[in-house]
Design a protein around this motif. Structure first.
Motif, PDB file in Angstrom:
ATOM      1  N   ILE A  78       0.033   3.617  -5.308  1.00 29.43           N
ATOM      2  CA  ILE A  78      -1.227   3.664  -4.566  1.00 29.43           C
ATOM      3  C   ILE A  78      -1.722   2.256  -4.258  1.00 29.43           C
ATOM      4  CG2 ILE A  78      -3.673   4.291  -4.740  1.00 29.43           C
ATOM      5  CD1 ILE A  78      -2.741   6.764  -6.345  1.00 29.43           C
ATOM      6  N   SER A  79      -1.657   1.376  -5.242  1.00 30.24           N
ATOM      7  CA  SER A  79      -2.102   0.003  -4.989  1.00 30.24           C
ATOM      8  C   SER A  79      -1.226  -0.673  -3.939  1.00 30.24           C
ATOM      9  CB  SER A  79      -2.109  -0.801  -6.291  1.00 30.24           C
ATOM     10  OG  SER A  79      -3.228  -0.445  -7.088  1.00 30.24           O
ATOM     11  N   GLU A  80       0.060  -0.374  -3.929  1.00 36.50           N
ATOM     12  CA  GLU A  80       0.932  -0.922  -2.890  1.00 36.50           C
ATOM     13  C   GLU A  80       0.495  -0.433  -1.511  1.00 36.50           C
ATOM     14  OE1 GLU A  80       4.675   0.438  -4.325  1.00 36.50           O
ATOM     15  OE2 GLU A  80       5.087  -1.391  -5.475  1.00 36.50           O
ATOM     16  N   GLN A  81       0.108   0.846  -1.432  1.00 33.00           N
ATOM     17  CA  GLN A  81      -0.363   1.387  -0.157  1.00 33.00           C
ATOM     18  C   GLN A  81      -1.691   0.757   0.251  1.00 33.00           C
ATOM     19  OE1 GLN A  81       2.734   2.612   0.469  1.00 33.00           O
ATOM     20  NE2 GLN A  81       1.571   4.039   1.738  1.00 33.00           N
ATOM     21  N   VAL A  82      -2.539   0.490  -0.733  1.00 30.94           N
ATOM     22  CA  VAL A  82      -3.824  -0.161  -0.437  1.00 30.94           C
ATOM     23  C   VAL A  82      -3.588  -1.570   0.100  1.00 30.94           C
ATOM     24  CG1 VAL A  82      -5.923  -1.090  -1.486  1.00 30.94           C
ATOM     25  CG2 VAL A  82      -5.164   1.228  -2.054  1.00 30.94           C
ATOM     26  N   VAL A  83      -2.669  -2.298  -0.518  1.00 27.56           N
ATOM     27  CA  VAL A  83      -2.357  -3.650  -0.036  1.00 27.56           C
ATOM     28  C   VAL A  83      -1.856  -3.589   1.399  1.00 27.56           C
ATOM     29  CG1 VAL A  83      -0.836  -5.643  -0.345  1.00 27.56           C
ATOM     30  CG2 VAL A  83      -1.898  -4.575  -2.335  1.00 27.56           C
ATOM     31  N   ALA A  84      -1.002  -2.615   1.697  1.00 30.62           N
ATOM     32  CA  ALA A  84      -0.493  -2.466   3.062  1.00 30.62           C
ATOM     33  C   ALA A  84      -1.631  -2.152   4.034  1.00 30.62           C
ATOM     34  CB  ALA A  84       0.560  -1.363   3.102  1.00 30.62           C
ATOM     35  N   ALA A  85      -2.579  -1.312   3.602  1.00 31.14           N
ATOM     36  CA  ALA A  85      -3.711  -0.954   4.467  1.00 31.14           C
ATOM     37  C   ALA A  85      -4.604  -2.169   4.725  1.00 31.14           C
ATOM     38  CB  ALA A  85      -4.516   0.174   3.832  1.00 31.14           C
ATOM     39  N   VAL A  86      -4.847  -2.967   3.688  1.00 24.69           N
ATOM     40  CA  VAL A  86      -5.660  -4.177   3.858  1.00 24.69           C
ATOM     41  C   VAL A  86      -4.962  -5.141   4.814  1.00 24.69           C
ATOM     42  CG1 VAL A  86      -6.555  -6.228   2.673  1.00 24.69           C
ATOM     43  CG2 VAL A  86      -6.811  -3.959   1.619  1.00 24.69           C
ATOM     44  N   SER A  87      -3.640  -5.293   4.617  1.00 29.66           N
ATOM     45  CA  SER A  87      -2.874  -6.184   5.485  1.00 29.66           C
ATOM     46  C   SER A  87      -2.923  -5.717   6.933  1.00 29.66           C
ATOM     47  CB  SER A  87      -1.417  -6.236   5.007  1.00 29.66           C
ATOM     48  OG  SER A  87      -0.624  -7.020   5.871  1.00 29.66           O
ATOM     49  N   GLY A  88      -2.834  -4.397   7.153  1.00 32.35           N
ATOM     50  CA  GLY A  88      -2.881  -3.877   8.506  1.00 32.35           C
ATOM     51  C   GLY A  88      -4.254  -3.980   9.145  1.00 32.35           C
ATOM     52  N   HIS A  89      -5.288  -3.983   8.307  1.00 36.23           N
ATOM     53  CA  HIS A  89      -6.667  -4.054   8.800  1.00 36.23           C
ATOM     54  C   HIS A  89      -7.040  -5.476   9.204  1.00 36.23           C
ATOM     55  CE1 HIS A  89     -10.491  -1.914   9.189  1.00 36.23           C
ATOM     56  NE2 HIS A  89     -11.099  -2.999   8.740  1.00 36.23           N
ATOM     57  N   VAL A  90      -6.448  -6.454   8.526  1.00 36.34           N
ATOM     58  CA  VAL A  90      -6.747  -7.862   8.789  1.00 36.34           C
ATOM     59  C   VAL A  90      -5.428  -8.551   9.145  1.00 36.34           C
ATOM     60  CG1 VAL A  90      -7.746  -9.991   7.882  1.00 36.34           C
ATOM     61  CG2 VAL A  90      -8.602  -7.771   7.090  1.00 36.34           C
TER      62      VAL A  90
END
Length: 345
Positions: A78-90
């Motif tokens: 889940i944390s890996e997916q969150v990091v990917a989401a943050v990266s995609g957002h910024v």
């Protein structure tokens, strides 16, 4: 948003994020992180003050036997997916050169170096993240194909230090400066200094070091002249023999060990393998404290699972007898034995 406001928002969000990890709720965890970004919290702070400490807590809950391996894996995913989401957002546009980030060969803890990669990306570097367990030859081949400004290598387990050293030297032969990080190099980076490589305690420090090429390249040489005595190489050659003899001795001294299930036997062999590997690493860097710290950690892990410290003391005593002609290994085993709970000081 001021720094104080961002800190307050992150502090309030932390317990909620941990709860989402405990519930294996990927969507809620991602929404929380993106909500912080939309509220003006800098992406670097979301990664370093929310995701990173939460992952540390996940590991500690596993170590205390509060979470199973499955729960730990789910939370990490889940944390890996969150990091990917943050990266995609910024998505900042790169303004600097290419930095390659990877885990050492045999190193599977990929989330911490992924956080480093994202912080570097946020600071303008063109980052290539190669992920977990990258073979040295493949990394060097990649460096020959692409012009990299630097390589950032992660190692979480000190038993991988001999492999890390070979990987570091392979990068240097390609004339690419290296920075390393992770618990595998010691909390203060002392084993990185022994290997003669630049070390960063965290992602911001790694970013600052990579930006300073003079500091990145200006590190003292490795201090490994002790390897000439062949003690480390002999330990590696005898690894299988040492594990087998320690297991046989344990069965001889502890009759209940003869009735172990297949799962119990596999776990015991794995633990004995770690004992030998950490011992070899301590000999490689000529630092007995490396082995003592491992023994303390192993005793805590096994203790939380109801395994007494004596289960570790017996193999250590056996190895000390078998390796009586190995002075540096003997010192490490003695210091490791002294680190066990209840050991005479």
């Amino acid at each position: 948003m001021t720094a104080a406001m961002a800190a307050a928002d992150l502090g309030a969000a932390y317990s909620g994020y941990l709860a989402h990890l405990a519930d294996a709720d990927e969507y809620a965890a991602t929404e929380l992180a993106i909500g912080l970004l939309d509220a003006g919290v800098p992406a670097e702070r979301v990664l370093l003050d929310l995701v990173a400490p939460a992952q540390t807590e996940v590991g500690e809950r596993w170590a205390r036997n509060e979470w199973s391996v499955a729960q730990e894996h789910a939370a990490t995913h889940i944390s890996e997916q969150v990091v990917a989401a943050v990266s995609g957002h910024v998505r900042p546009r790169p303004t600097g050169g290419r930095v390659v980030v990877a885990c050492m060969d045999g190193e599977w803890h990929a989330l911490p170096p992924r956080l480093v990669a994202e912080v570097l990306r946020l600071r303008g570097w063109q980052v290539t993240f190669l992920g977990a367990s990258v073979p040295a030859a493949h990394l060097v081949s990649y460096l020959h194909r692409y012009d990299a400004h630097a390589v950032a290598l992660a190692c979480a387990l000190p038993m991988r230090l001999p492999y890390a050293h070979r990987m570091i030297e392979a990068c240097r032969r390609s004339d690419v400066p290296v920075v390393v990080g992770g618990r595998g190099f010691g909390a203060d980076g002392r084993w990185a200094r022994r290997l003669g490589v630049a070390w960063a305690p965290d992602a911001p420090s790694a970013a600052d070091l990579i930006a300073d090429e003079r500091a990145l390249r200006g590190v003292p040489p490795a201090r490994l002249t002790h390897l000439a005595d062949d003690e480390y190489a002999s330990l590696v050659r005898r690894r299988g023999e040492l594990i087998d003899s320690a297991l046989a001795d344990l069965r001889e001294r502890v009759p209940s060990a003869r009735a172990y299930t297949a799962a119990q036997l596999d776990a015991t062999v794995s633990d004995l393998g770690h004992v030998v590997d950490f011992l070899a690493a301590a000999v490689y860097v000529d630092d007995s404290s490396l082995f003592a710290e491992f023994v303390q950690w192993l005793a805590e892990i096994l203790g939380s699972r109801g395994v007494p410290a004596g289960a570790i003391a017996l193999p250590l005593a056996h190895l000390a007898a078998v390796l009586r002609d190995f002075p540096r290994a003997g010192r490490a085993l003695a210091q490791g034995g002294a680190a066990l709970p209840g050991a005479a000081r």
